[in-house]
Motif scaffolding. Structure first.
Motif, PDB file in Angstrom:
ATOM      1  N   LYS A  16       1.076   4.615   8.262  1.00 52.80           N
ATOM      2  CA  LYS A  16       2.269   5.372   7.875  1.00 52.80           C
ATOM      3  C   LYS A  16       3.009   4.672   6.737  1.00 52.80           C
ATOM      4  CE  LYS A  16       3.221   7.621  12.276  1.00 52.80           C
ATOM      5  NZ  LYS A  16       2.438   8.807  11.881  1.00 52.80           N
ATOM      6  N   PRO A  17       3.555   5.462   5.795  1.00 56.66           N
ATOM      7  CA  PRO A  17       4.417   4.862   4.771  1.00 56.66           C
ATOM      8  C   PRO A  17       5.716   4.379   5.400  1.00 56.66           C
ATOM      9  CG  PRO A  17       3.986   7.206   4.302  1.00 56.66           C
ATOM     10  CD  PRO A  17       3.421   6.916   5.652  1.00 56.66           C
ATOM     11  N   ASN A  18       6.265   3.316   4.818  1.00 59.17           N
ATOM     12  CA  ASN A  18       7.487   2.723   5.380  1.00 59.17           C
ATOM     13  C   ASN A  18       8.616   3.741   5.539  1.00 59.17           C
ATOM     14  OD1 ASN A  18       6.226   0.264   5.423  1.00 59.17           O
ATOM     15  ND2 ASN A  18       7.073  -0.414   3.463  1.00 59.17           N
ATOM     16  N   LEU A  19       8.747   4.615   4.539  1.00 58.45           N
ATOM     17  CA  LEU A  19       9.859   5.570   4.582  1.00 58.45           C
ATOM     18  C   LEU A  19       9.751   6.488   5.805  1.00 58.45           C
ATOM     19  CD1 LEU A  19      12.319   6.029   2.863  1.00 58.45           C
ATOM     20  CD2 LEU A  19      11.061   7.774   1.578  1.00 58.45           C
ATOM     21  N   GLU A  20       8.515   6.837   6.147  1.00 58.98           N
ATOM     22  CA  GLU A  20       8.322   7.688   7.334  1.00 58.98           C
ATOM     23  C   GLU A  20       8.714   6.929   8.605  1.00 58.98           C
ATOM     24  OE1 GLU A  20       4.490   9.666   7.496  1.00 58.98           O
ATOM     25  OE2 GLU A  20       4.733   9.950   9.664  1.00 58.98           O
ATOM     26  N   ILE A  21       8.392   5.642   8.631  1.00 59.16           N
ATOM     27  CA  ILE A  21       8.781   4.814   9.786  1.00 59.16           C
ATOM     28  C   ILE A  21      10.309   4.809   9.920  1.00 59.16           C
ATOM     29  CG2 ILE A  21       8.841   2.414  10.655  1.00 59.16           C
ATOM     30  CD1 ILE A  21       6.035   3.526  10.776  1.00 59.16           C
TER      31      ILE A  21
ATOM     32  N   ALA B 299      19.028   2.829   2.013  1.00 59.36           N
ATOM     33  CA  ALA B 299      19.373   2.327   0.676  1.00 59.36           C
ATOM     34  C   ALA B 299      18.110   1.730   0.055  1.00 59.36           C
ATOM     35  CB  ALA B 299      20.457   1.258   0.782  1.00 59.36           C
ATOM     36  N   TYR B 300      17.733   2.230  -1.101  1.00 62.67           N
ATOM     37  CA  TYR B 300      16.556   1.688  -1.791  1.00 62.67           C
ATOM     38  C   TYR B 300      16.969   0.404  -2.502  1.00 62.67           C
ATOM     39  CZ  TYR B 300      14.274   6.082  -0.781  1.00 62.67           C
ATOM     40  OH  TYR B 300      13.725   7.137  -0.134  1.00 62.67           O
ATOM     41  N   VAL B 301      16.247  -0.669  -2.243  1.00 59.17           N
ATOM     42  CA  VAL B 301      16.587  -1.968  -2.849  1.00 59.17           C
ATOM     43  C   VAL B 301      15.381  -2.498  -3.621  1.00 59.17           C
ATOM     44  CG1 VAL B 301      18.283  -2.516  -1.053  1.00 59.17           C
ATOM     45  CG2 VAL B 301      15.914  -3.300  -0.788  1.00 59.17           C
ATOM     46  N   ALA B 302      15.616  -3.582  -4.366  1.00 61.86           N
ATOM     47  CA  ALA B 302      14.536  -4.148  -5.198  1.00 61.86           C
ATOM     48  C   ALA B 302      13.310  -4.459  -4.336  1.00 61.86           C
ATOM     49  CB  ALA B 302      15.033  -5.416  -5.869  1.00 61.86           C
ATOM     50  N   ASP B 303      12.149  -4.244  -4.928  1.00 64.53           N
ATOM     51  CA  ASP B 303      10.903  -4.403  -4.193  1.00 64.53           C
ATOM     52  C   ASP B 303      10.618  -5.880  -3.899  1.00 64.53           C
ATOM     53  OD1 ASP B 303       8.645  -3.579  -2.921  1.00 64.53           O
ATOM     54  OD2 ASP B 303       7.697  -2.657  -4.678  1.00 64.53           O
ATOM     55  N   ARG B 304       9.754  -6.097  -2.921  1.00 62.93           N
ATOM     56  CA  ARG B 304       9.266  -7.438  -2.602  1.00 62.93           C
ATOM     57  C   ARG B 304       8.294  -7.866  -3.703  1.00 62.93           C
ATOM     58  NH1 ARG B 304       6.060  -7.582   3.011  1.00 62.93           N
ATOM     59  NH2 ARG B 304       8.082  -8.057   3.909  1.00 62.93           N
ATOM     60  N   PRO B 305       8.405  -9.102  -4.226  1.00 63.37           N
ATOM     61  CA  PRO B 305       7.436  -9.531  -5.245  1.00 63.37           C
ATOM     62  C   PRO B 305       6.014  -9.534  -4.672  1.00 63.37           C
ATOM     63  CG  PRO B 305       9.238 -11.130  -5.006  1.00 63.37           C
ATOM     64  CD  PRO B 305       9.397 -10.130  -3.900  1.00 63.37           C
ATOM     65  N   GLY B 306       5.070  -8.977  -5.435  1.00 69.78           N
ATOM     66  CA  GLY B 306       3.663  -8.970  -4.998  1.00 69.78           C
ATOM     67  C   GLY B 306       3.405  -8.090  -3.796  1.00 69.78           C
TER      68      GLY B 306
ATOM     69  N   GLU C 214      14.193  -9.301  11.714  1.00 69.50           N
ATOM     70  CA  GLU C 214      14.002  -9.567  10.291  1.00 69.50           C
ATOM     71  C   GLU C 214      12.855  -8.685   9.792  1.00 69.50           C
ATOM     72  OE1 GLU C 214      12.691 -13.637   9.840  1.00 69.50           O
ATOM     73  OE2 GLU C 214      10.921 -13.300  11.082  1.00 69.50           O
ATOM     74  N   LYS C 215      12.084  -8.118  10.725  1.00 68.65           N
ATOM     75  CA  LYS C 215      10.941  -7.285  10.367  1.00 68.65           C
ATOM     76  C   LYS C 215      11.381  -5.821  10.331  1.00 68.65           C
ATOM     77  CE  LYS C 215       8.108 -10.887  10.684  1.00 68.65           C
ATOM     78  NZ  LYS C 215       7.274 -11.303  11.788  1.00 68.65           N
ATOM     79  N   LEU C 216      10.591  -4.987   9.674  1.00 68.78           N
ATOM     80  CA  LEU C 216      11.058  -3.635   9.323  1.00 68.78           C
ATOM     81  C   LEU C 216      11.657  -2.846  10.498  1.00 68.78           C
ATOM     82  CD1 LEU C 216      11.232  -1.403   7.093  1.00 68.78           C
ATOM     83  CD2 LEU C 216       9.072  -0.549   8.008  1.00 68.78           C
ATOM     84  N   ILE C 217      10.882  -2.642  11.560  1.00 65.67           N
ATOM     85  CA  ILE C 217      11.347  -1.702  12.602  1.00 65.67           C
ATOM     86  C   ILE C 217      12.596  -2.208  13.335  1.00 65.67           C
ATOM     87  CG2 ILE C 217      10.693  -0.650  14.828  1.00 65.67           C
ATOM     88  CD1 ILE C 217       7.982   0.044  13.538  1.00 65.67           C
ATOM     89  N   PRO C 218      12.594  -3.446  13.861  1.00 63.70           N
ATOM     90  CA  PRO C 218      13.826  -3.869  14.537  1.00 63.70           C
ATOM     91  C   PRO C 218      15.025  -3.987  13.597  1.00 63.70           C
ATOM     92  CG  PRO C 218      12.250  -5.685  14.404  1.00 63.70           C
ATOM     93  CD  PRO C 218      11.516  -4.460  13.976  1.00 63.70           C
TER      94      PRO C 218
ATOM     95  N   TYR D 120      12.381  -1.281   0.606  1.00 64.42           N
ATOM     96  CA  TYR D 120      11.908  -1.970  -0.596  1.00 64.42           C
ATOM     97  C   TYR D 120      11.169  -0.984  -1.519  1.00 64.42           C
ATOM     98  CZ  TYR D 120      12.384  -6.417   2.072  1.00 64.42           C
ATOM     99  OH  TYR D 120      12.825  -7.478   2.814  1.00 64.42           O
ATOM    100  N   GLY D 121      11.500  -1.052  -2.815  1.00 64.42           N
ATOM    101  CA  GLY D 121      10.771  -0.240  -3.802  1.00 64.42           C
ATOM    102  C   GLY D 121      10.887   1.242  -3.487  1.00 64.42           C
ATOM    103  N   ASP D 122       9.726   1.936  -3.554  1.00 64.63           N
ATOM    104  CA  ASP D 122       9.756   3.392  -3.316  1.00 64.63           C
ATOM    105  C   ASP D 122       9.520   3.760  -1.856  1.00 64.63           C
ATOM    106  OD1 ASP D 122       7.088   2.856  -2.973  1.00 64.63           O
ATOM    107  OD2 ASP D 122       6.371   4.109  -4.622  1.00 64.63           O
ATOM    108  N   GLY D 123       9.306   2.758  -0.996  1.00 67.80           N
ATOM    109  CA  GLY D 123       9.133   3.031   0.434  1.00 67.80           C
ATOM    110  C   GLY D 123       7.802   3.695   0.772  1.00 67.80           C
TER     111      GLY D 123
END
Ligand code: NAD
Ligand code: TYD
Length: 358
Positions: free
Chosen positions: A255-260, A285-292, A196-200, A215-218
């Motif tokens: 690191k920025p998420n997109l680079e990961i 796929a870019y999707v709606a950002d996480r609130p906050g 459920e977490k980014l890398i896995p 999420y968002g601009d990554g």
């Protein structure tokens, strides 16, 4: 022996496995087995008498009192928590219950046990509370990394509940003299990480031919630490840390998420190329950002290095390669954790996020 809570989760299970690979000191492992707890993480310990698993809640005072009395641990390491920011946004209640109320009950139980210990045992007893860098809030791009003196500014129900638990820990040391230590660590990655977490999630979705939801601009930045380095840091804090202190633990690896996501894709292109010859990053796929959504976390880990001599052994390049390979080698584990409950979560979290662009 030592008592570990949350030892069937991602970091806790890695800790238990690493501990018993290096020491014969037994572990009592108290875990509620929520969706995030998985005894398969500990399958290699089947029949190992040094590991005693107890299913239960850290907030169950009767249970923790009796475990402490029966096993007389010399130390306790508290990993047990609700740990996923997105879940805390959908439903904060469990986070308040376990991370705040549960930690409070555990502290009360330990206070009672510890205050009745004889002199030397009492002096050497330790309680390590495992926390997160997210309690410090979000940094602007040019701000210095979080030191231990950074003020607490938690922004999500998850980080607020962890911050509250850290404050309780601090108060129990200050008021009652309990020998407590806190670690605040950055984002971990490695084997047994729930997808459920980014890398896995990216590895699992990529292999399944599914979209890779950014999420968002990554461009949100996290510091990433290989989980076994975190476990080594906790062992070091347990062995040599000063009660009442907090230690920031990090990988010097912002690191920025997109680079990961791109790094994961590139490794998969090499290790398990797509059958259609295309690159995995086409699935982004870019999707709606996480609130906050916190923009940046960064850890200044100089204190634990200078005072306790700990620093990470893995670079991101070595750690992420091991991690991707682990997921490729453990597809059965992946299949087993993707239960009905997992699929419901994916639908809940990603069903509502409209694809923004790909
Ligand atoms: P996880 O969600 O994978 O595992 C948590 C474990 O705690 C699970 O096994 C779960 O069953 C158990 N648990 C939950 N509620 C419980 C309760 N009331 N009583 C007993 N057990 C309970 O989490 P993780 O990623 O392994 O994180 C472990 C700890 O490290 C958490 O306190 C988290 O805040 C902290 N932390 C995590 C990260 C990270 O990147 N994952 C980074 C820094 C700090
Ligand atoms: P996560 O692994 O949930 O850890 P945390 O929120 O505790 O840092 O997320 C890491 C980063 O990745 C965070 O900025 C949110 C982002 N993210 C995505 O872009 N897509 C996803 O599907 C997930 C789960 C996270």
């Amino acid at each position: 022996m030592i008592l570990v809570t949350g030892g069937a989760g991602f970091i806790g299970a890695n800790f238990v496995l690493d501990w018993l690979a290096q020491s014969d000191e037994p572990i009592v492992n108290l875990d509620k087995l929520t969706y995030a707890g998985n005894l398969q993480n500990l399958a290699s310990l089947a029949g190992d008498r040094r590991h005693l698993f107890v299913q239960g809640d850290i907030g169950d005072r009767e249970l923790t009192d009796s475990l402490l009395l029966q096993y007389q641990p010399r130390a306790l390491i508290n990993f047990a928590a609700e740990s996923h920011v997105d879940r805390s946004i959908h439903g904060p209640k469990d986070f308040i219950q376990t991370n705040i109320v549960g930690t409070f009950h555990l502290l009360e139980s330990v206070r009672d046990y510890w205050s009745h210990l004889p002199g030397e045992t009492r002096k050497s007893f330790r309680f390590v509370h495992v926390s997160t860098d997210e309690v410090y809030g979000s940094l602007a791009r040019d701000e210095p990394a979080f030191s231990e003196a950074h003020r607490y500014e938690p922004n999500s129900p998850y980080s607020a509940s962890k911050a509250a638990s850290d404050h309780l820990v601090r108060a129990y040391h200050h008021t009652y003299g309990l020998p407590l230590l806190t670690t605040n660590c950055s984002n971990n990655y490695g084997p047994y990480h729930f997808p459920e977490k980014l890398i896995p999630l990216m590895i699992v979705n990529a292999l399944a031919g599914k979209p890779l939801p950014v999420y968002g601009d990554g461009q949100q930045i996290r510091d990433w630490l290989y989980v076994k380095d975190h476990c080594a840091a906790i062992r070091r804090v347990l062995a040599a840390g000063h009660p009442g202190e907090t230690y920031n633990v990090g990988g010097w690896n912002e690191k920025p998420n997109l680079e990961i996501v791109h790094t994961v894709c590139t490794l998969l292109d090499e290790l398990r190329p797509r059958t259609d010859g295309k690159a995995y990053h086409e699935q982004v796929a870019y999707v709606a950002d996480r609130p906050g959504h916190d923009r940046r976390y960064a850890i200044d880990a100089r204190k634990i290095e200078s005072e306790l001599g700990w620093k990470p052994a893995e670079t991101f390049a070595t750690g992420i390669r091991k991690t991707v390979q682990w997921y490729l080698d453990n597809q059965e584990w992946v299949r087993d954790v993707q239960s009905g409950a997992y699929r419901e979560w994916v639908e809940k979290n990603y069903g509502e996020r409209q694809k923004v662009r790909s």
